[in-house]
Write a protein that holds these residues in place. Sequence first.
Motif, PDB file in Angstrom:
ATOM      1  N   THR A 154       0.826  -1.221   0.000  1.00  0.00           N
ATOM      2  CA  THR A 154       0.000   0.000   0.000  1.00  0.00           C
ATOM      3  C   THR A 154       0.859   1.269   0.000  1.00  0.00           C
ATOM      4  O   THR A 154       2.012   1.252   0.436  1.00  0.00           O
ATOM      5  CB  THR A 154      -0.941  -0.010   1.229  1.00  0.00           C
ATOM      6  N   TRP A 156       1.316   5.679   0.882  1.00  0.00           N
ATOM      7  CA  TRP A 156       1.268   6.447   2.124  1.00  0.00           C
ATOM      8  C   TRP A 156       0.140   7.468   2.161  1.00  0.00           C
ATOM      9  O   TRP A 156      -0.114   8.062   3.201  1.00  0.00           O
ATOM     10  CB  TRP A 156       2.605   7.178   2.336  1.00  0.00           C
ATOM     11  N   ASN A 157      -0.541   7.726   1.039  1.00  0.00           N
ATOM     12  CA  ASN A 157      -1.445   8.889   1.039  1.00  0.00           C
ATOM     13  C   ASN A 157      -2.789   8.618   1.715  1.00  0.00           C
ATOM     14  O   ASN A 157      -3.429   9.536   2.192  1.00  0.00           O
ATOM     15  CB  ASN A 157      -1.620   9.443  -0.385  1.00  0.00           C
ATOM     16  N   LYS A 180       2.310  -5.209   3.591  1.00  0.00           N
ATOM     17  CA  LYS A 180       3.542  -4.403   3.632  1.00  0.00           C
ATOM     18  C   LYS A 180       3.094  -2.953   3.414  1.00  0.00           C
ATOM     19  O   LYS A 180       2.821  -2.529   2.296  1.00  0.00           O
ATOM     20  CB  LYS A 180       4.478  -4.869   2.507  1.00  0.00           C
ATOM     21  N   GLU A 183       6.487   2.767   3.633  1.00  0.00           N
ATOM     22  CA  GLU A 183       7.511   3.011   4.649  1.00  0.00           C
ATOM     23  C   GLU A 183       7.269   4.310   5.425  1.00  0.00           C
ATOM     24  O   GLU A 183       7.652   4.422   6.579  1.00  0.00           O
ATOM     25  CB  GLU A 183       8.935   2.974   4.066  1.00  0.00           C
ATOM     26  N   GLY A 213      10.296  -0.919  -0.164  1.00  0.00           N
ATOM     27  CA  GLY A 213       9.766  -1.699  -1.273  1.00  0.00           C
ATOM     28  C   GLY A 213      10.672  -2.832  -1.719  1.00  0.00           C
ATOM     29  O   GLY A 213      10.280  -4.008  -1.709  1.00  0.00           O
ATOM     30  N   PHE A 231      -1.998  -4.417  -5.045  1.00  0.00           N
ATOM     31  CA  PHE A 231      -1.045  -3.313  -4.933  1.00  0.00           C
ATOM     32  C   PHE A 231      -1.719  -1.991  -5.237  1.00  0.00           C
ATOM     33  O   PHE A 231      -2.483  -1.886  -6.197  1.00  0.00           O
ATOM     34  CB  PHE A 231       0.098  -3.528  -5.936  1.00  0.00           C
ATOM     35  N   THR A 232      -1.431  -0.979  -4.449  1.00  0.00           N
ATOM     36  CA  THR A 232      -1.784   0.401  -4.800  1.00  0.00           C
ATOM     37  C   THR A 232      -0.523   1.233  -4.668  1.00  0.00           C
ATOM     38  O   THR A 232       0.171   1.174  -3.638  1.00  0.00           O
ATOM     39  CB  THR A 232      -2.879   0.961  -3.865  1.00  0.00           C
ATOM     40  N   GLY A 233      -0.236   2.011  -5.709  1.00  0.00           N
ATOM     41  CA  GLY A 233       0.975   2.846  -5.691  1.00  0.00           C
ATOM     42  C   GLY A 233       1.216   3.397  -7.078  1.00  0.00           C
ATOM     43  O   GLY A 233       0.289   3.519  -7.881  1.00  0.00           O
ATOM     44  N   SER A 234       2.471   3.683  -7.374  1.00  0.00           N
ATOM     45  CA  SER A 234       2.800   4.312  -8.657  1.00  0.00           C
ATOM     46  C   SER A 234       2.754   3.291  -9.793  1.00  0.00           C
ATOM     47  O   SER A 234       2.921   2.087  -9.580  1.00  0.00           O
ATOM     48  CB  SER A 234       4.198   4.922  -8.569  1.00  0.00           C
ATOM     49  N   MET A 256      -3.127   2.368  -9.657  1.00  0.00           N
ATOM     50  CA  MET A 256      -1.903   3.180  -9.798  1.00  0.00           C
ATOM     51  C   MET A 256      -2.194   4.667  -9.997  1.00  0.00           C
ATOM     52  O   MET A 256      -3.166   5.177  -9.486  1.00  0.00           O
ATOM     53  CB  MET A 256      -1.064   2.569 -10.905  1.00  0.00           C
ATOM     54  N   GLY A 257      -1.359   5.319 -10.762  1.00  0.00           N
ATOM     55  CA  GLY A 257      -1.364   6.787 -10.811  1.00  0.00           C
ATOM     56  C   GLY A 257      -2.557   7.391 -11.529  1.00  0.00           C
ATOM     57  O   GLY A 257      -3.402   6.701 -12.095  1.00  0.00           O
ATOM     58  N   CYS A 289      -4.455  10.073  -5.522  1.00  0.00           N
ATOM     59  CA  CYS A 289      -4.438   9.487  -6.864  1.00  0.00           C
ATOM     60  C   CYS A 289      -5.523  10.118  -7.724  1.00  0.00           C
ATOM     61  O   CYS A 289      -5.419  10.156  -8.937  1.00  0.00           O
ATOM     62  CB  CYS A 289      -4.626   7.984  -6.776  1.00  0.00           C
ATOM     63  N   GLU A 390       2.071  12.649 -13.789  1.00  0.00           N
ATOM     64  CA  GLU A 390       1.576  12.763 -12.417  1.00  0.00           C
ATOM     65  C   GLU A 390       2.632  13.444 -11.556  1.00  0.00           C
ATOM     66  O   GLU A 390       3.757  12.949 -11.457  1.00  0.00           O
ATOM     67  CB  GLU A 390       1.260  11.371 -11.846  1.00  0.00           C
ATOM     68  N   PHE A 457     -14.064   1.236  -7.268  1.00  0.00           N
ATOM     69  CA  PHE A 457     -13.033   2.271  -7.362  1.00  0.00           C
ATOM     70  C   PHE A 457     -11.855   1.753  -8.171  1.00  0.00           C
ATOM     71  O   PHE A 457     -11.318   0.689  -7.878  1.00  0.00           O
ATOM     72  CB  PHE A 457     -12.551   2.661  -5.953  1.00  0.00           C
TER      73      PHE A 457
HETATM   74  P1  NAD Z   1       5.097   3.758  -4.646  1.00  0.00           P
HETATM   75  O1  NAD Z   1       4.773   3.039  -5.883  1.00  0.00           O
HETATM   76  O2  NAD Z   1       6.418   4.426  -4.547  1.00  0.00           O
HETATM   77  O3  NAD Z   1       5.010   2.773  -3.384  1.00  0.00           O
HETATM   78  C1  NAD Z   1       3.847   2.026  -3.126  1.00  0.00           C
HETATM   79  C2  NAD Z   1       4.229   0.811  -2.310  1.00  0.00           C
HETATM   80  O4  NAD Z   1       5.038  -0.049  -3.105  1.00  0.00           O
HETATM   81  C3  NAD Z   1       5.033   1.136  -1.052  1.00  0.00           C
HETATM   82  O5  NAD Z   1       4.592   0.313   0.010  1.00  0.00           O
HETATM   83  C4  NAD Z   1       6.441   0.760  -1.458  1.00  0.00           C
HETATM   84  O6  NAD Z   1       7.267   0.398  -0.380  1.00  0.00           O
HETATM   85  C5  NAD Z   1       6.192  -0.425  -2.361  1.00  0.00           C
HETATM   86  N1  NAD Z   1       7.274  -0.738  -3.297  1.00  0.00           N
HETATM   87  C6  NAD Z   1       8.185   0.110  -3.836  1.00  0.00           C
HETATM   88  N2  NAD Z   1       9.040  -0.571  -4.632  1.00  0.00           N
HETATM   89  C7  NAD Z   1       8.671  -1.866  -4.598  1.00  0.00           C
HETATM   90  C8  NAD Z   1       9.156  -3.063  -5.217  1.00  0.00           C
HETATM   91  N3  NAD Z   1      10.210  -3.054  -6.022  1.00  0.00           N
HETATM   92  N4  NAD Z   1       8.517  -4.224  -4.971  1.00  0.00           N
HETATM   93  C9  NAD Z   1       7.436  -4.255  -4.145  1.00  0.00           C
HETATM   94  N5  NAD Z   1       6.940  -3.162  -3.528  1.00  0.00           N
HETATM   95  C10 NAD Z   1       7.548  -1.977  -3.755  1.00  0.00           C
HETATM   96  O7  NAD Z   1       3.895   4.798  -4.407  1.00  0.00           O
HETATM   97  P2  NAD Z   1       3.722   5.855  -3.240  1.00  0.00           P
HETATM   98  O8  NAD Z   1       4.709   6.949  -3.461  1.00  0.00           O
HETATM   99  O9  NAD Z   1       3.670   5.189  -1.917  1.00  0.00           O
HETATM  100  O10 NAD Z   1       2.241   6.394  -3.554  1.00  0.00           O
HETATM  101  C11 NAD Z   1       1.975   7.328  -4.539  1.00  0.00           C
HETATM  102  C12 NAD Z   1       1.435   6.660  -5.799  1.00  0.00           C
HETATM  103  O11 NAD Z   1       0.321   5.833  -5.478  1.00  0.00           O
HETATM  104  C13 NAD Z   1       0.915   7.669  -6.808  1.00  0.00           C
HETATM  105  O12 NAD Z   1       1.324   7.283  -8.092  1.00  0.00           O
HETATM  106  C14 NAD Z   1      -0.599   7.550  -6.663  1.00  0.00           C
HETATM  107  O13 NAD Z   1      -1.333   7.938  -7.784  1.00  0.00           O
HETATM  108  C15 NAD Z   1      -0.755   6.114  -6.363  1.00  0.00           C
HETATM  109  N6  NAD Z   1      -2.032   5.844  -5.716  1.00  0.00           N
HETATM  110  C16 NAD Z   1      -3.001   5.213  -6.450  1.00  0.00           C
HETATM  111  C17 NAD Z   1      -4.243   4.966  -5.882  1.00  0.00           C
HETATM  112  C18 NAD Z   1      -5.322   4.264  -6.672  1.00  0.00           C
HETATM  113  O14 NAD Z   1      -6.218   3.702  -6.061  1.00  0.00           O
HETATM  114  N7  NAD Z   1      -5.284   4.271  -7.987  1.00  0.00           N
HETATM  115  C19 NAD Z   1      -4.498   5.351  -4.559  1.00  0.00           C
HETATM  116  C20 NAD Z   1      -3.494   5.998  -3.847  1.00  0.00           C
HETATM  117  C21 NAD Z   1      -2.262   6.224  -4.436  1.00  0.00           C
END
Ligand code: NAD
Length: 500
Positions: A154, A156-157, A180, A183, A213, A231-234, A256-257, A289, A390, A457
């Motif tokens: 997940t 951090w936002n 996980k 951080e 990560g 997974f939610t993140g970039s 993602m983004g 996001c 983004e 969502f």
């Molecule tokens: P990030 O991708 O940097 O990190 C997200 C998670 O992935 C963290 O827990 C991180 O530790 C982990 N991670 C990083 N590298 C990894 C690897 N190699 N293997 C496995 N896990 C790894 O994103 P962020 O900076 O925490 O959050 C911001 C991003 O999240 C933005 O792009 C935003 O748009 C997106 N986001 C999307 C949604 C959605 O629902 N679409 C919601 C919230 C945030």
Amino acid sequence: MATAASARVYNNFIGGEWVDSKSGKTYENRNPANTDEVIGHFVASNEADVNAAVDAAKEAYKSWRLVPAPKRAEILYRAAEILVQRKEEYSKDMTREMGKVLAETRGDVQEAIDMTYYMAGEGRRLFGQTTPSELPNKFAMSVRQSVGVCGLITPWNFPMAIPSWKMAPALVAGNTVVLKPAEDTPLSSYHYVQALVEAGLPKGVVNIVSGDGPDAGAPLSKHKDVPVMSFTGSSAVGRIIASACAPDFKHVSLEMGGKNIIIVMDDANLDLAIDGAVWGGFGTTGQRCTAASRVAVHKKVYGEFVKRFVERVKTLRVGDGLDPKIEMGPCINEQQLNTVMSYVEIGKKENAKLLTGGNRLNSGAHAKGWFHEPTVFGDVDAKMRVAQEEIFGPVVSVIPFDGFDEAISIANGVAYGLSASIYTKNVNQAFAAMRDLYTGIVYVNAPTIGAETHMPFGGTKQTGNGHREAAGAAIDFFTEWKTLYIDYSDKLQRAQIDNN
Ligand code: NAD
């Protein structure tokens, strides 16, 4: 205020125990509004810690999957009740941990409460289908089954809401989980887990491993005993996770983004549109996001909109989110602040017009945090990098357009497809926009942010890989269909052959 020496140590939660890391390594989590304050020391987990957590989840799965779903749901219900009691405490901790203002962290905890109640309700609704067989004396039905250990990673936002979006549906469906968390925000995830544990969740059903990560997330995504990854993140990290999961054909959900847009038509209620653009663009410091990082405005009202929008943005009070007068908090960390500052330079080089902001805030009350002015670029061309990429910070690009078709083409002309909004009083235009905007979420006369937990969502293109979170859609992801045929004819019947 805790310092590095006095701050508490938070261990991993594995097999029902709060345990130290195998390596003994920890890292500090600091308040982004005041980096002198240490929120806590958290475990810097590695593959060995992840393996222990997955083993515990695998063992617990043997019995958890057999607990009747309504009984699993009762535990979730009790956890939601605990969160209601602790909402203020957990919200304050979240503001200290990630900087968004208290009104918004209360919203984050509330979203976790809503999702947990919602999924508790699903415990009595894990419906399948029954249907007539094409053969006589034969019965056909489908049931949902759990999948096993789910790996959850997940950002951090939304540090409590997003873990709850994944944990609550996974658990009610009979899976066990290893989380996980990001951080920068492990504490809010710990609080959610704490509520589940106190509500009576059996040992090993939920496990949490903190860390970064590559060291803690990557081993989880690759683990052979983890058939489901959410997974939610970039988008950049989502691509790494998808590749890690591909060899074992894991179920993977990627959220993602985004590069979301508010479209303001010439007949829009401008007061409403400006309120929406301020909230959508600068809520959570633009670190959502679904943040409205683009605002496309019809040329007939462009001058008026820009003048009044910029006036409003200039009045936003930036600072420590625990102060009730503050409207916008800091960026999450130095790296994110640097990203914002670099995009301000990119925008200037592209000849976007800097209308307000553009600077780091680092003196007086802002001296110890990662603060940046709310920033607006005007006269932006839709192809500029500030309008395409983004930024994930308090930077909004305002793009002029001539007509409806051009607005839709600007809206859809980015790599992402999460959320879009249109302000208009024309019902024909509103319906055409709902049809033609290629995003997972569309708002009419409301900004791009504000998801409700009982609605699906997620997004299209580089925002997602076709799954949706929340609502019944989350249950679809965390279960598999099993189709059952019961033949009570006492003879061999052959489908497609004996049925005429
Ligand atoms: P990030 O991708 O940097 O990190 C997200 C998670 O992935 C963290 O827990 C991180 O530790 C982990 N991670 C990083 N590298 C990894 C690897 N190699 N293997 C496995 N896990 C790894 O994103 P962020 O900076 O925490 O959050 C911001 C991003 O999240 C933005 O792009 C935003 O748009 C997106 N986001 C999307 C949604 C959605 O629902 N679409 C919601 C919230 C945030």
